[in-house]
Scaffold this active site. Structure first.
Site, PDB file in Angstrom:
ATOM      1  N   ALA A  68      -7.202  -1.411  -4.907  1.00  0.00           N
ATOM      2  CA  ALA A  68      -5.257  -1.704  -4.628  1.00  0.00           C
ATOM      3  C   ALA A  68      -4.672  -1.883  -3.389  1.00  0.00           C
ATOM      4  O   ALA A  68      -4.047  -1.530  -2.884  1.00  0.00           O
ATOM      5  CB  ALA A  68      -4.626  -1.547  -5.979  1.00  0.00           C
ATOM      6  N   HIS A  96      -4.169  -1.822   0.289  1.00  0.00           N
ATOM      7  CA  HIS A  96      -2.730  -2.343   1.695  1.00  0.00           C
ATOM      8  C   HIS A  96      -2.993  -1.917   2.880  1.00  0.00           C
ATOM      9  O   HIS A  96      -4.989  -1.531   3.258  1.00  0.00           O
ATOM     10  CB  HIS A  96      -1.694  -1.514   0.867  1.00  0.00           C
ATOM     11  CG  HIS A  96      -1.833   0.226   1.126  1.00  0.00           C
ATOM     12  ND1 HIS A  96      -2.369   0.749   2.173  1.00  0.00           N
ATOM     13  CD2 HIS A  96      -2.482   0.516  -0.020  1.00  0.00           C
ATOM     14  CE1 HIS A  96      -2.398   2.198   1.494  1.00  0.00           C
ATOM     15  NE2 HIS A  96      -2.086   1.435  -0.099  1.00  0.00           N
ATOM     16  N   ASP A  97      -2.337  -2.216   3.899  1.00  0.00           N
ATOM     17  CA  ASP A  97      -2.597  -2.339   5.305  1.00  0.00           C
ATOM     18  C   ASP A  97      -3.025  -0.808   5.561  1.00  0.00           C
ATOM     19  O   ASP A  97      -4.470  -1.136   6.697  1.00  0.00           O
ATOM     20  CB  ASP A  97      -1.221  -2.681   5.615  1.00  0.00           C
ATOM     21  CG  ASP A  97      -1.018  -4.048   6.146  1.00  0.00           C
ATOM     22  OD1 ASP A  97      -1.753  -4.895   5.463  1.00  0.00           O
ATOM     23  OD2 ASP A  97      -0.442  -4.320   6.682  1.00  0.00           O
ATOM     24  N   HIS A 112      -5.073   0.585   3.968  1.00  0.00           N
ATOM     25  CA  HIS A 112      -6.410   1.048   3.861  1.00  0.00           C
ATOM     26  C   HIS A 112      -7.726   0.245   4.839  1.00  0.00           C
ATOM     27  O   HIS A 112      -8.232   0.827   5.416  1.00  0.00           O
ATOM     28  CB  HIS A 112      -7.291  -0.048   2.442  1.00  0.00           C
ATOM     29  CG  HIS A 112      -6.339   1.260   1.044  1.00  0.00           C
ATOM     30  ND1 HIS A 112      -5.739   0.688  -0.076  1.00  0.00           N
ATOM     31  CD2 HIS A 112      -7.022   2.179   0.867  1.00  0.00           C
ATOM     32  CE1 HIS A 112      -5.728   1.440  -0.921  1.00  0.00           C
ATOM     33  NE2 HIS A 112      -6.234   2.747  -0.082  1.00  0.00           N
ATOM     34  N   GLY A 162      -7.779   8.475   4.750  1.00  0.00           N
ATOM     35  CA  GLY A 162      -6.221   8.561   5.436  1.00  0.00           C
ATOM     36  C   GLY A 162      -5.174  10.100   5.709  1.00  0.00           C
ATOM     37  O   GLY A 162      -5.686  10.578   4.563  1.00  0.00           O
ATOM     38  N   ASP A 164      -2.979  11.658   2.100  1.00  0.00           N
ATOM     39  CA  ASP A 164      -3.504  12.691   1.726  1.00  0.00           C
ATOM     40  C   ASP A 164      -3.890  14.225   1.692  1.00  0.00           C
ATOM     41  O   ASP A 164      -5.266  13.963   2.259  1.00  0.00           O
ATOM     42  CB  ASP A 164      -4.030  11.828   0.777  1.00  0.00           C
ATOM     43  CG  ASP A 164      -3.938  10.907  -0.029  1.00  0.00           C
ATOM     44  OD1 ASP A 164      -3.229  10.737  -1.282  1.00  0.00           O
ATOM     45  OD2 ASP A 164      -4.103   9.081   0.103  1.00  0.00           O
ATOM     46  N   SER A 224      -1.017   3.025  -2.570  1.00  0.00           N
ATOM     47  CA  SER A 224      -1.238   1.687  -3.952  1.00  0.00           C
ATOM     48  C   SER A 224      -0.437   1.626  -5.230  1.00  0.00           C
ATOM     49  O   SER A 224       0.550   0.475  -5.949  1.00  0.00           O
ATOM     50  CB  SER A 224      -2.507   2.094  -4.539  1.00  0.00           C
ATOM     51  OG  SER A 224      -3.541   1.816  -3.222  1.00  0.00           O
TER      52      SER A 224
HETATM   53  O1  PAF Z   1      -7.850   9.064  -1.807  1.00  0.00           O
HETATM   54  C1  PAF Z   1      -8.812   7.980  -2.830  1.00  0.00           C
HETATM   55  O2  PAF Z   1      -8.383   6.850  -3.162  1.00  0.00           O
HETATM   56  C2  PAF Z   1      -9.841   8.897  -3.997  1.00  0.00           C
HETATM   57  O3  PAF Z   1      -9.383  10.145  -4.009  1.00  0.00           O
HETATM   58  C3  PAF Z   1     -11.142   8.820  -2.956  1.00  0.00           C
HETATM   59  C4  PAF Z   1     -10.887   9.968  -2.150  1.00  0.00           C
HETATM   60  C5  PAF Z   1     -11.814   7.735  -2.890  1.00  0.00           C
HETATM   61  C6  PAF Z   1     -11.516   9.294  -4.374  1.00  0.00           C
HETATM   62  O4  PAF Z   1     -11.550   8.876  -5.784  1.00  0.00           O
END
Ligand code: PAF
Length: 280
Positions: free
Chosen positions: A32, A34-35, A37, A147, A150, A186
């Site tokens: 999913a 987005h910018d 990522h 990122g 998180d 997302s």
């Molecule tokens: O941040 C996420 O998208 C998920 O926690 C990760 C690091 C891909 C692990 O599933």
């Protein structure tokens, strides 16, 4: 862009890449895209010769009442986007590839893993670290990009890498925001137009925090809880070295973290604070 679905094929790719003395930067995602990522991908490209992006919605990091089933799965669109960014490999494994019958090394998130996100989502960080470890075992990256949005995940992944994946440098990518200040996620696609406006309260509240934290945190809680359709889970200021709350006498760099539900969507955000000079 090469799309790989099996661990064996990816391991062969990694072996050939290393044999050619090329470095690998890895961007693990759940898709999913987005910018935000895409900015992780750009950072990865600056770091290494070859970029591997994974898309895997990890069942182990979702609780029984969470959104695993309805989590957006948009593999075709994601692949097209990554293609435009000249990503070298998209790794999109099945659950059976990531978790083969013989089992994988399970990771435990420890004490910090049961606070904040971990308190609201029991088992989440164990599952997240287990999949990150498994993916690191397959990809053997020189760099892995996560990122900064998180924040607690980033903290835990750095600890994991420091203990078990010393050859992998963990790189934090700055949070991407909409013009409204809303952190890109997302899960934002679950929000209605009105909820999108309400969701900006999280970042607004973070920006009000300063010493004395006991007072500003209380006002920030009120700000969020008085926003339509918004229910605060936690707002706190932690010492980024240990991820534990700081008090009114704390001076130094700090991290403000927040989680709230907007409608049925749980959102998180954070902001670095400099509490060095602040007077009360
Ligand atoms: O941040 C996420 O998208 C998920 O926690 C990760 C690091 C891909 C692990 O599933």
């Amino acid at each position: 862009m090469r799309i790989i679905h099996t661990a064996d094929e990816l391991e062969a790719f990694v072996e050939a890449t290393k044999a050619a003395s090329k470095t690998i930067a890895f961007v693990p995602t759940m898709g999913a895209l987005h910018d935000g990522h895409l900015s992780l991908v750009e950072l990865a490209q600056q770091k290494a010769d070859v970029v591997v992006v994974s898309i895997f919605v990890n069942p182990k990091q979702f609780g029984a009442n969470e959104d695993f089933d309805k989590y957006p799965r948009t593999l075709n669109e994601d692949a097209k986007l990554l293609e435009t960014k000249n990503v070298d490999v998209l790794f999109a494994p099945s659950v059976g590839e990531v978790y083969p019958p013989e089992g994988v090394r399970e990771q435990r998130a420890g004490v910090v893993g049961s606070t904040f996100e971990g308190a609201s989502r029991p088992g989440h960080f164990d599952g997240m670290l287990t999949v990150v470890g498994r993916l690191f075992d397959i990809v053997q990256p020189d760099f892995a990009i996560f990122g900064a949005k998180d924040a607690q995940q980033l903290f835990m992944v750095k600890k994991l890498a420091g203990a078990l994946y010393k050859n992998t440098v963990i790189v934090a990518a700055p949070t991407h925001r909409e013009p409204s200040g809303l952190a890109m996620s997302s899960r934002n696609r679950y929000l209605s137009d009105a909820q999108r406006i309400s969701a900006t309260a999280l970042y607004k509240a973070l920006k009000t925090l300063r010493q004395p934290l006991s007072l500003t945190l209380e006002a920030a809680r009120t700000l969020i809880d008085s926003t339509p359709e918004t229910k605060l889970d936690y707002i706190a200021v932690v010492d980024p070295e240990i991820f534990r709350p700081v008090t009114d006498d704390y001076r130094g760099k700090a991290l403000a973290i927040v989680a709230a539900k907007v409608g049925n969507t749980r959102l998180i955000d954070n902001l670095e604070l400099d509490l060095t000079e602040q007077s009360e």
